[in-house]
Write an enzyme that holds these catalytic residues in place. Structure first.
Site, PDB file in Angstrom:
ATOM      1  N   HIS A 308       5.418   1.162   4.892  1.00  0.00           N
ATOM      2  CA  HIS A 308       5.825  -0.112   5.476  1.00  0.00           C
ATOM      3  C   HIS A 308       6.936   0.129   6.472  1.00  0.00           C
ATOM      4  CE1 HIS A 308       7.163  -4.267   5.792  1.00  0.00           C
ATOM      5  NE2 HIS A 308       5.940  -4.563   5.386  1.00  0.00           N
ATOM      6  N   ASP A 366      -0.696  -4.807   0.155  1.00  0.00           N
ATOM      7  CA  ASP A 366      -2.134  -4.804   0.450  1.00  0.00           C
ATOM      8  C   ASP A 366      -2.924  -3.924  -0.495  1.00  0.00           C
ATOM      9  OD1 ASP A 366      -1.969  -6.490   2.625  1.00  0.00           O
ATOM     10  OD2 ASP A 366      -1.262  -4.864   3.887  1.00  0.00           O
TER      11      ASP A 366
END
Ligand code: ACO
Length: 431
Positions: A308, A366
């Site tokens: 991320h 996700d």
């Protein structure tokens, strides 16, 4: 903006310039370089905006090192556990948790707007059946500005409010319609006696021949997915919405721009890409090969659902989502399918692998949301639309904040030009 006494000094060539420093309520100090070009004649260079604050905001705060995500100051794990999506929508839009009366009124306002204009059905029919639902949703959201003329005047606070409620209420209906269209089933109208998440599940999974009874555990998991994705400060799609909105474009057009940006695999498209990757890996014995590929500098392959831009410790949403995944898989009795086995083993190996540890690459939201949505029966093509549905409220909150900001200007980045300098045109016969 809080005027602070602190300043930063920048010296270059024969110039020394001073810039004010602002202290935020949380996060690192910010140097105000707005006068840099006027006073110093230079630009800053920051592709990917890794060090640039593009706006002032009071909505969402992320501390990537601590793995902290706050909506209006409230930690995401508390909201995921104690609140629900519509209450979170109110919080993001208006800044505070609603009183019981305010919540009831807000829920009633959203619920009243869940149907879409009947004529919008014809838009859907114009798409090929195999169109990606994100393509359909981007188009239909943009087309809402052609239907709801009474909520496109951005200078009118009432119209801004109506546009916000319309989009929050209708985006589940549009997303479910995109899904139904892709599987060749009739559209299912919303039912206003159901909660937000159950209504969405029913619009996706009911058919005229068979009613759908929402299971409270699945509805709760769906609601949590909405809540966890509702906002994430100035990410790529939100910045896109703000940039589109900075020109004065109408709110439906701005949110359509955000949906388009979200679609990319480095952003919202990662949940679809992640599950497809798990299926491609196929069996646990193939994992080492894929791990090796992810580490290979000459191979563009990346482990989807890992890493991320901001979270460099852990993604707090992933923690909640992992719990939800366990609940859903338990309820549905799915504990042994091959994709799930690959997911679990990959998570374990990556968390123990030196490459992933040193680069601070952890499973992101996700990784788990894909597993849950797959178990619920959604095709992978619906994963990103569900993200878009959830994020709509965040985009709208950020857009409304921007429109109300007196310092707001049209967004217009500069560039480091490396192209040809001026040269004369040469006629085609002389080239
Ligand atoms: N697999 C393998 N290596 C990776 C991965 C990954 N998923 N992510 C980053 N790296 C490596 C990079 O190759 C780079 O290595 P280097 O320093 O040797 O060059 C290093 O880690 C840093 O990566 P960057 O790309 O510079 O990090 P950035 O912050 O720009 O990227 C991103 C973040 C785009 C999320 C990236 O981690 C990625 O592509 N992940 C996979 C896609 C994904 O899951 N996206 C979802 C994001 S969450 C969301 O939108 C809800």
């Amino acid at each position: 903006m809080m005027a602070d006494k602190k300043t930063a000094t920048l010296s270059f060539a024969d110039k020394t310039l001073e810039f004010p420093i602002y202290s935020p309520t949380a996060g690192p100090d910010v140097i105000d370089i707005r006068k840099l070009y006027a006073d110093g004649g230079v630009f800053t260079y920051d592709p990917g905006f890794t060090s640039t604050a593009s706006c002032e905001s009071k909505i969402t705060f992320i501390d990537g090192d601590k793995g902290e995500l706050l909506y209006r100051g409230y930690p995401i794990d508390q909201l995921a556990e104690k609140s629900h999506f519509l209450e979170v929508c109110f919080l993001l839009l208006y800044g505070n948790l609603p009183s019981a009366v305010e919540l009831e009124d807000f829920e009633a306002r959203v619920t009243k707007h869940t149907m879409v204009h009947e004529q919008m059905m014809y838009f859907f029919r114009g798409f090929r059946r195999d169109a990606h639902p994100m393509a359909i949703i981007t188009g239909v959201m943009g087309a809402m500005s052609a239907f709801y003329h009474d909520s496109t005047d951005i200078t009118d606070p009432w119209q801004r409010e109506v546009a916000a409620i319309r989009m929050i209420a209708k985006v589940p209906t549009i997303s479910a319609m995109a899904y139904k269209y892709s599987v060749g089933q009739p559209f299912v109208y919303p039912r206003n006696d159901l909660d937000f998440a159950s209504n969405f599940l029913r619009m996706c999974f009911a058919v005229p021949a068979e009613e759908y009874e929402p299971n409270p555990i699945l509805s709760r998991a769906m609601d949590r997915i909405f809540t966890l994705h509702a906002d994430h400060e100035q990410n790529a799609s939100t910045s896109t919405v703000r940039l589109a909105g900075s020109s004065g474009a109408n709110p439906f057009a701005c949110i359509a721009a955000g949906i388009a940006c979200l679609w990319g695999p480095a952003h919202g498209g990662a949940n679809q890409a992640c599950l497809e990757m798990l299926r491609e890996i196929g069996t646990v014995d193939q994992i080492p090969e894929y791990i090796a590929r992810a580490k290979d500098k000459d191979d563009p392959f990346r482990l989807m659902g890992f890493g991320h831009r901001v979270y460099k410790n852990f993604d707090p949403r992933a923690k909640v989502m992992k719990e939800s995944a366990d609940e859903v898989l338990d309820l549905l009795g799915i504990d042994n399918n091959e994709t799930l086995k690959v997911a679990k083993e990959l998570e374990k190996i990556a968390l123990e692998d030196e490459y992933f540890i040193s680069k601070k690459l952890y499973p992101n939201v996700d990784f788990y949301s894909g597993v849950i949505l797959d178990a619920m029966g959604f095709p992978t093509s619906m994963f990103t639309p569900i993200f878009a549905l959830s994020r709509t409220v965040g985009w709208i909150s950020q857009w409304k904040e921007m429109i109300g900001d007196p310092t707001q200007k049209i967004g217009r980045p500069r560039q480091l030009y490396q192209g040809a300098t001026m040269r004369d045109y040469v006629d085609v016969e002389d080239r």
